[in-house]
Design a protein around this motif. Structure first.
Motif, PDB file in Angstrom:
ATOM      1  N   MET A  82      37.464  50.753  11.101  1.00  0.00           N
ATOM      2  CA  MET A  82      36.711  49.792  10.303  1.00  0.00           C
ATOM      3  C   MET A  82      37.337  48.400  10.342  1.00  0.00           C
ATOM      4  O   MET A  82      36.631  47.391  10.399  1.00  0.00           O
ATOM      5  CB  MET A  82      36.622  50.280   8.852  1.00  0.00           C
ATOM      6  N   TYR A  83      38.675  48.349  10.353  1.00  0.00           N
ATOM      7  CA  TYR A  83      39.353  47.052  10.262  1.00  0.00           C
ATOM      8  C   TYR A  83      39.875  46.535  11.604  1.00  0.00           C
ATOM      9  O   TYR A  83      40.590  45.536  11.649  1.00  0.00           O
ATOM     10  CB  TYR A  83      40.504  47.141   9.262  1.00  0.00           C
ATOM     11  N   GLN A  89      39.755  56.365  10.244  1.00  0.00           N
ATOM     12  CA  GLN A  89      38.524  55.650   9.901  1.00  0.00           C
ATOM     13  C   GLN A  89      38.816  54.240   9.416  1.00  0.00           C
ATOM     14  O   GLN A  89      38.078  53.292   9.721  1.00  0.00           O
ATOM     15  CB  GLN A  89      37.749  56.433   8.823  1.00  0.00           C
TER      16      GLN A  89
END
Length: 586
Positions: free
Chosen positions: A534-535, A530
């Motif tokens: 996200m990054y 995750q």
């Protein structure tokens, strides 16, 4: 050009430029707005914006680690600069030139209940080389207050003359303090703190400098050779039949090839290096723990040196520390400019020279190589250990030990390896890495808190691609490091996820209990997927040897985004595999 209207801000920015301090890592805030305005409107500076202060400081540390020159990190007032503290302490013990520039409130506004206000003066204590506590500029608003908050200009007939005189004295003081701090950071390679009080308004700008700093002489470090010291070591050296050179953390290519070869040609010398030593020769001993772990008392006595010579930074291996503290050398000399550590409680003298300078003066004075079987005997032992290690690897189940063997063999040539602390660096120490791999690890305080941020910072200023290998706890602890707009597409992270602090399973103590799992090993079921999504990282995972081999085939191919490979290993197997290894190579 645009400048902050505040003279103190202009002074800080101008003197950073004078000292050729180019890289500025800014933690966004308001009280540091005058500094941000000054740095970001001058094309001389390379500015970065990192929101998380702890990550920002370690990011700056990674840049300074690579460049070996001062890098500044700039923050607002209050708790912001406390978040820099872990990186400051790492810089102090790793001898990295980190410059903390913190904005502060005027003294008369401290401890009156204002927000984002703490006692910032000397906040880093003895963990910095210098504390520059600057003075507030005098203005019409502040003219009624002295440094202790008492009125100073009331009832003065010629207030303007007095005002200008006070400001001139303050300006001279601030210039001198800034210069001294930046000079010390550069010459002595360590962190310094420059604390800057600013009063509002903070955002006003002008197009011309209102200051004219006096010229400072920029000093350079010079090695001063003490011939008497050299002679005292020479006599001991030529009489010692067993000489051990132990090398700690060292920048790549620090030692000239001719001195490496001359040392290697002496049969009375064994050279013990670590992964972080970045020093290579076929006759050097790069796996210290493999050499020492299986030894008994008789072997230890055979290894005990008459003379121990050390250089470089801190040592990873606990086994070499325990050995040399018990089987002390008769003489211990340390070579280096930074403060020497009496790690083995036997340090006799520090010779404050760069190792290259020392060897260039010392080795030509050595008239003969002492006859000895010291090196030959231990080279034979080393060869046996390496063969046993290869045999042991063939018997292993999928585990941390086997994973490190696989991933270290697949590192790209001519690249940099950044390693997390705890088990990651200790596993890496057990393998021979090629000469073309540069290795770094935050061994100053050996914390897990900023390893990812440091690796990312380092990757932004070098041409070589960077691989970062870390454990799961260290990675998740520093996950805000990925909140960063400067990560190269070639950057690679390998997370060894054994669902907890695997190193605690290797240490003495009760295992496989609820108390141990919760409070020591810190069991978890987290995944990096995750965070990768996200990054903006490409994410891959491997749970067995076949999947790992398949993932590594494409892991280093060029892509439009950085990559993360998460390798899941069995936590209840890893400690047994490692401890059995040391028994096997006996």
């Amino acid at each position: 050009m645009i400048y902050s209207k505040i003279p103190l801000s202009q002074t800080v920015v101008t003197l950073c430029k004078t000292h050729n301090l180019k890289h500025i890592v800014i933690s966004p805030g308001s009280r540091n707005a005058p500094l941000t305005i000054g740095f970001t409107h001058d094309e001389f500076f390379k500015c970065y914006s990192i929101v998380d202060e702890r990550c920002a400081a370690f990011f700056a540390l990674g840049i300074a680690q690579q460049l070996q020159e001062p890098v500044a990190v700039v923050c607002t007032s209050g708790s912001a600069l406390l978040n820099y503290y872990p990186a400051v302490s790492e810089a102090y013990y790793s001898h990295i030139p980190l410059v903390v520039i913190s904005a502060d409130r005027p003294k008369h506004l401290i401890d009156i209940g204002d927000g984002q206000t703490i006692k910032q003066k000397n906040v880093y204590g003895e963990h910095v080389l210098y504390n520059a506590n600057l003075k507030l500029d005098i203005s019409e608003k502040t003219a009624s207050f002295s440094e202790n908050g008492k009125p100073i200009l009331k009832n003065i007939e010629n207030k303007l003359e007095r005002f200008l005189g006070l400001q001139k004295d303050i300006q001279t003081y601030n210039e001198s303090e800034i210069h001294d701090a930046l000079t010390l950071s550069k010459l002595n390679l360590g962190p310094v703190h420059i604390n800057c009080p600013f009063d509002e308004p903070l955002y006003e700008t002008i197009e011309e400098l209102s200051i004219n700093p006096k010229p400072f002489k920029i000093q350079s470090r010079e090695d001063k050779v003490d011939r008497f010291e050299i002679k005292s070591l020479l006599d001991v050296w030529q009489n010692a039949k067993r000489k051990m050179i132990l090398v700690g953390v060292l920048q790549p290519n620090s030692i000239e090839a001719q001195w490496i070869q001359e040392i290697a040609d002496d049969d009375s010398i064994i050279v013990l290096t670590e992964t972080t030593s970045n020093l290579h020769h076929p006759d050097f001993f790069s796996g210290i723990d493999k050499l020492i772990a299986p030894l008994d008392d008789e072997d230890f006595k055979a290894l005990q040196p008459d003379l121990l010579l050390t250089f470089g930074g801190l040592i990873v291996s606990k086994k070499i520390k325990a050995f040399l503290r018990t089987y002390k050398p008769q003489f211990h000399f340390h070579i280096g400019l930074a403060q020497a550590n009496d790690t083995f409680f036997s340090l006799e003298k520090q010779i404050k020279l760069h190792p290259n300078t020392f060897f260039s003066v010392f080795l030509p004075l050595v008239t003969h190589h002492t006859k000895s079987t010291y090196k030959h005997y231990w080279l034979t032992v080393r060869q046996k250990r390496r063969k046993l290690q290869e045999a042991y690897l063939q018997t292993l189940p999928f585990s941390d030990f086997k994973v490190f063997n696989t991933i270290l063999k697949q590192l790209p040539k001519q690249s940099q390896l950044q390693v997390g602390n705890s088990s990651a660096i200790r596993y890496t120490q057990l393998f021979q890495l090629p000469k073309n791999i540069d290795v770094f690890c935050n061994r100053g305080t050996s914390g897990i808190d900023g390893s990812t941020s440091t690796a990312i910072g380092a990757s932004t200023v070098i041409e070589k691609r960077t691989t970062f290998i870390t454990g799961d706890l260290s990675f998740f602890y520093d996950s805000n490091a990925l909140w960063n707009n400067y990560i190269p597409n070639t950057f690679r992270i390998i997370v060894i996820n054994n669902e907890g602090g695997g190193i605690f399973r290797i240490l003495p103590g009760a295992k496989n209990t609820e108390n141990f799992d919760r409070f020591f090993e810190t069991k978890h079921h987290l995944s990096a997927k995750q965070l990768s999504d996200m990054y903006g990282f490409d994410y891959n995972l491997a749970k067995d040897e076949k999947e790992l081999d398949a993932q590594l085939e494409a892991f280093y191919q060029d892509t439009q985004r950085p990559k993360l490979l998460e390798i899941f290993t069995p936590s209840r197997v890893n400690d047994t595999v490692l401890l059995d290894f040391f028994n096997y190579i006996k």
